[in-house]
Each structure stands twice: as C-alpha cells, then as structure tokens.
Enzyme design. Structure first.
Site, PDB file in Angstrom:
ATOM      1  N   GLY A 167     -12.436 -21.605  -1.785  1.00 38.43           N
ATOM      2  CA  GLY A 167     -11.951 -20.906  -0.608  1.00 38.43           C
ATOM      3  C   GLY A 167     -13.087 -20.304   0.186  1.00 38.43           C
ATOM      4  CB  ALA A 168     -14.811 -20.814   2.928  1.00 42.99           C
ATOM      5  N   GLY A 169     -12.238 -18.182   3.194  1.00 39.54           N
ATOM      6  CA  GLY A 169     -11.615 -17.299   4.176  1.00 39.54           C
ATOM      7  C   GLY A 169     -12.126 -15.875   4.008  1.00 39.54           C
ATOM      8  N   GLY A 170     -11.370 -14.921   4.531  1.00 42.59           N
ATOM      9  CA  GLY A 170     -11.779 -13.516   4.486  1.00 42.59           C
ATOM     10  C   GLY A 170     -11.965 -13.004   3.073  1.00 42.59           C
ATOM     11  CB  ALA A 171      -9.874 -13.213   0.044  1.00 42.28           C
ATOM     12  CG  LEU A 203      -8.834 -13.051  -4.698  1.00 48.07           C
ATOM     13  CD1 LEU A 203      -9.634 -13.304  -5.946  1.00 48.07           C
ATOM     14  CD2 LEU A 203      -9.640 -13.368  -3.467  1.00 48.07           C
ATOM     15  CG  ASN A 254     -10.293  -2.792   2.648  1.00 47.01           C
ATOM     16  OD1 ASN A 254     -11.262  -2.063   2.776  1.00 47.01           O
ATOM     17  ND2 ASN A 254      -9.863  -3.188   1.465  1.00 47.01           N
ATOM     18  CE  LYS A 267      -8.960  -6.901   5.163  1.00 47.25           C
ATOM     19  NZ  LYS A 267      -8.543  -7.465   3.852  1.00 47.25           N
ATOM     20  CB  SER A 276      -0.970  -0.002   1.182  1.00 47.66           C
ATOM     21  OG  SER A 276      -1.875  -1.060   1.030  1.00 47.66           O
ATOM     22  CG  ASP A 278     -10.467  -6.655   0.421  1.00 46.44           C
ATOM     23  OD1 ASP A 278      -9.579  -5.955  -0.091  1.00 46.44           O
ATOM     24  OD2 ASP A 278     -10.357  -7.219   1.524  1.00 46.44           O
TER      25      ASP A 278
HETATM   26  P1  NAP Z   1      -7.602 -16.794   4.833  1.00 46.00           P
HETATM   27  O1  NAP Z   1      -8.755 -16.103   5.472  1.00 46.00           O
HETATM   28  O2  NAP Z   1      -6.461 -17.252   5.674  1.00 46.00           O
HETATM   29  O3  NAP Z   1      -8.172 -18.070   4.010  1.00 46.00           O
HETATM   30  C1  NAP Z   1      -7.306 -18.953   3.387  1.00 46.00           C
HETATM   31  C2  NAP Z   1      -8.077 -19.867   2.456  1.00 46.00           C
HETATM   32  O4  NAP Z   1      -7.148 -20.740   1.781  1.00 46.00           O
HETATM   33  C3  NAP Z   1      -9.068 -20.779   3.172  1.00 46.00           C
HETATM   34  O5  NAP Z   1     -10.152 -21.052   2.317  1.00 46.00           O
HETATM   35  C4  NAP Z   1      -8.221 -22.031   3.394  1.00 46.00           C
HETATM   36  O6  NAP Z   1      -8.960 -23.212   3.574  1.00 46.00           O
HETATM   37  C5  NAP Z   1      -7.467 -22.102   2.087  1.00 46.00           C
HETATM   38  N1  NAP Z   1      -6.236 -22.887   2.212  1.00 46.00           N
HETATM   39  C6  NAP Z   1      -5.095 -22.523   2.813  1.00 46.00           C
HETATM   40  N2  NAP Z   1      -4.195 -23.528   2.745  1.00 46.00           N
HETATM   41  C7  NAP Z   1      -4.807 -24.537   2.081  1.00 46.00           C
HETATM   42  C8  NAP Z   1      -4.396 -25.854   1.698  1.00 46.00           C
HETATM   43  N3  NAP Z   1      -3.175 -26.307   1.980  1.00 46.00           N
HETATM   44  N4  NAP Z   1      -5.263 -26.619   1.018  1.00 46.00           N
HETATM   45  C9  NAP Z   1      -6.511 -26.170   0.721  1.00 46.00           C
HETATM   46  N5  NAP Z   1      -6.959 -24.932   1.069  1.00 46.00           N
HETATM   47  C10 NAP Z   1      -6.114 -24.135   1.748  1.00 46.00           C
HETATM   48  O7  NAP Z   1      -6.943 -15.876   3.714  1.00 46.00           O
HETATM   49  P2  NAP Z   1      -7.671 -14.778   2.794  1.00 46.00           P
HETATM   50  O8  NAP Z   1      -7.504 -13.448   3.413  1.00 46.00           O
HETATM   51  O9  NAP Z   1      -9.029 -15.264   2.491  1.00 46.00           O
HETATM   52  O10 NAP Z   1      -6.735 -14.790   1.495  1.00 46.00           O
HETATM   53  C11 NAP Z   1      -6.783 -15.865   0.555  1.00 46.00           C
HETATM   54  C12 NAP Z   1      -5.813 -15.557  -0.591  1.00 46.00           C
HETATM   55  O11 NAP Z   1      -6.255 -14.408  -1.298  1.00 46.00           O
HETATM   56  C13 NAP Z   1      -4.395 -15.234  -0.125  1.00 46.00           C
HETATM   57  O12 NAP Z   1      -3.497 -15.789  -1.036  1.00 46.00           O
HETATM   58  C14 NAP Z   1      -4.325 -13.722  -0.181  1.00 46.00           C
HETATM   59  O13 NAP Z   1      -3.020 -13.236  -0.403  1.00 46.00           O
HETATM   60  C15 NAP Z   1      -5.209 -13.453  -1.390  1.00 46.00           C
HETATM   61  N6  NAP Z   1      -5.807 -12.130  -1.366  1.00 46.00           N
HETATM   62  C16 NAP Z   1      -5.560 -11.319  -2.439  1.00 46.00           C
HETATM   63  C17 NAP Z   1      -6.136 -10.068  -2.480  1.00 46.00           C
HETATM   64  C18 NAP Z   1      -5.864  -9.191  -3.661  1.00 46.00           C
HETATM   65  O14 NAP Z   1      -6.075  -7.976  -3.556  1.00 46.00           O
HETATM   66  N7  NAP Z   1      -5.460  -9.758  -4.782  1.00 46.00           N
HETATM   67  C19 NAP Z   1      -6.960  -9.619  -1.431  1.00 46.00           C
HETATM   68  C20 NAP Z   1      -7.189 -10.473  -0.351  1.00 46.00           C
HETATM   69  C21 NAP Z   1      -6.601 -11.731  -0.333  1.00 46.00           C
HETATM   70  P3  NAP Z   1      -9.340 -23.713   5.073  1.00 46.00           P
HETATM   71  O15 NAP Z   1     -10.536 -22.936   5.475  1.00 46.00           O
HETATM   72  O16 NAP Z   1      -9.598 -25.155   4.898  1.00 46.00           O
HETATM   73  O17 NAP Z   1      -8.137 -23.440   5.938  1.00 46.00           O
END
Ligand code: NAP
Length: 278
Positions: A134-138, A223, A92, A71, A22, A108
């Site tokens: 995926g089901a995390g924050g993003a 992402l 954010n 966040k 940023s 986002d």
């Molecule tokens: P997060 O909340 O930590 O979520 C991580 C996600 O990845 C969960 O769905 C997790 O599954 C999955 N995961 C992690 N390791 C795994 C594995 N070994 N096998 C299968 N699934 C796995 O992270 P987030 O904030 O959502 O971010 C996710 C990605 O998006 C990151 O790479 C981040 O850098 C990217 N991102 C990019 C932007 C952008 O502006 N381009 C913005 C935000 C995020 P589980 O629930 O099973 O752990």
C-alpha cells in the site's frame, strides 16, 4: 468564566464523520478517569474548515482530531507543524495553544508502532526487512515509523506502482519498490509484514498475496480492523506467525491527543477494545 475553569471541549472534524469511533473512545476514557470534558463529532465541509478551526478555541475547544477529507488541508492552516506530521504530509491531531495558535501533529505512526510494541513485545523492527503493501496516507505513517524504529530495509509495493515510487523518492534509499504482481516474493526473509491497503476490509476486495515465502518468525499486521482478523492475519496465524490486528493502532493513535487535551494518560485496555467492537 476564565479559561482555566472552563470544561475542556474536544472533538473530531471530518465529512462524513458519523462513522468515527473517536467519540466512543474519548468518552470512554473521560468516564473511566472521572474527568470533566466533552468530545463531539463535527461534520465540517472543506469550505468551512478554516473558519471552524479559528473559532473553536474561542468556544472552549482545546483540540480536535481530524479525519477524511481534511487531514492534508489542515497542515496549511496550522501555525506550527510537528516534524512527523510534515514528513507524513497530513495531521490527525490539532492542539489549540493558549494564544490561539494551532499545533498540528500526526499520531498515526505512533499508534502503529505502539500497537506492535505493546501487543507483540518480542517484535524487533531492526531484526530484518519490512514488507509494506500500500502507498496511501496510512502507508506514509507506517513508512515513517518503521524507518524511525530502525527497520534496515523496507520493501514497498502498491497496485499503482507510481505512488510507491513517489514514496520511495520521499522516504529515501531504505525503501525499495517491488511489483504488485510479485508481492509474494518480497515476503522472503521479511521480519515485519504490513497490509496498509484497504483490501481485506469488509465489503472491499480480497488481498491475494501468496504467503509461501513467509517465515513463521515474521510479525504480520493489518491496518484493516473490520473484520478484526482479516484473511491475511488468519492465514499468517495458521503458518505460526505472530499477528497483530489494526484496532490497537486506532486506539493508540488517540492517546497523545487525550493526554494533551485532558491532562491525564489514557490506557488502551481489553475493556476499551470490547467497547469499541460492540
Ligand atoms: P488510501 O490513502 O485511500 O489508500 C488506499 C490504499 O489501498 C492504496 O495503496 C490503494 O492502492 C490500495 N487499494 C485500494 N483498493 C485496492 C484494490 N482493489 N487493489 C489493490 N490495492 C488497492 O487509504 P489509507 O488512508 O491509506 O487507508 C488504508 C487502509 O488502512 C484503510 O483500510 C484504512 O481503514 C486503514 N487505516 C487504519 C488505521 C488504523 O488506525 N487501524 C489508520 C489509518 C488507515 P492504489 O494506490 O493503487 O489505489
């Protein structure tokens, strides 16, 4: 000094924060537009977060971006929360209002959609189901924006199925959970495919989803932006799909804060991409 002739200050709060792109993004825009202003990375612990946020406006800060791990916590500290931040469950972008109150927003989902709209103008989110991994924050930001954009159905899968199910309960009946081991099946007929896991990122595991069912009319986006072309994007491109990398999302999510704090519209250009990639 009166508030109006103060040089506006903004920054990013997180811990750690040294990795954040940023400052580079905002300083490039400030320089390109010839604006007065500073953008500062601030490593703030959870224990100090609220005191920091209450004091920053008094020092001349007009707003801050928020990154990991704050966040979610900032939502509790904000005086006003945008609908989309409430829906996504995190913020954010915080704007310090003239009376010192804190307005929390989440850009986002905006960044995600704007990146697709600008990079792939022919993409129509309404034209078919979306498949989201995926089901995390993003993923929460991706789901809310795809629903907003009119995706007729969202197929969602996650390694930990219960997290995907929790999102489906929250986001409504358009979201249908599929098993992680059968992720390839949900690509059948999908108009939009999104990797919102951290798999594919340099140093993380590989995303292993068979793409046999993927139509070449689908738009595939990741992402992850390091590497810029993830193995998923490379494979999808070889099939003939339109692919969009994740760097644009990072750049577009920053534009609303810039405009609010510094009063001018910031452009996402090839030059900016090159600066951030360098
Ligand atoms: P997060 O909340 O930590 O979520 C991580 C996600 O990845 C969960 O769905 C997790 O599954 C999955 N995961 C992690 N390791 C795994 C594995 N070994 N096998 C299968 N699934 C796995 O992270 P987030 O904030 O959502 O971010 C996710 C990605 O998006 C990151 O790479 C981040 O850098 C990217 N991102 C990019 C932007 C952008 O502006 N381009 C913005 C935000 C995020 P589980 O629930 O099973 O752990």
């Amino acid at each position: 000094m009166t508030a109006s002739n103060r040089i506006p200050l903004a920054g990013v709060i997180g811990s750690p924060v040294a990795h954040s792109k940023s400052p580079l993004i905002f300083r490039t825009w400030l320089r390109q537009l010839g604006l007065r202003g500073y953008y500062i990375p601030m490593d703030v612990s959870s224990a100090d977060l609220e005191a920091a946020l209450r004091n920053l406006p008094k020092l001349g800060f007009v707003g801050v971006n928020v990154t990991i791990p704050h966040k979610e916590a900032v939502l509790q500290m904000a005086d006003q929360v945008s609908d989309r931040a409430a829906l996504i469950g995190s913020a954010n972008t915080l704007t310090f209002l003239d009376d010192g109150r804190i307005y929390a927003d989440n850009t986002d989902g905006y960044g995600f959609l704007e990146n697709l709209r600008q990079t792939a103008p022919g993409w129509d989110p309404k034209s078919g189901p979306a498949a989201v991994l995926g089901a995390g924050g993003a993923a929460r930001a991706v789901l809310s924006s795809l629903i907003d954009a009119g995706a007729p159905e969202i197929r969602l899968t996650n390694r930990t199925r219960s997290r995907a199910e929790a999102l489906a309960r929250e986001f409504g009946t358009k979201v249908r959970v599929q098993d992680w081991v059968q992720a390839g099946n949900m690509l059948d007929g999908a108009a939009t495919v999104v990797n919102a896991t951290s798999l594919g990122m340099t140093g993380k595991g590989e995303l292993r989803v068979p793409l046999d069912a993927l139509a070449k009319t689908a738009l595939v986006t990741d992402l992850v932006y390091a590497p810029l072309e993830t193995p998923l994007l490379a494979q999808a491109r070889s099939i003939g799909c339109t692919t969009v990398d994740g760097l644009g999302m990072l750049l577009y999510q920053a534009t609303p804060g810039f405009e609010r704090w510094f009063g001018m519209k910031a452009e996402v250009t090839e030059d900016l991409r090159a600066v951030v990639l360098r």
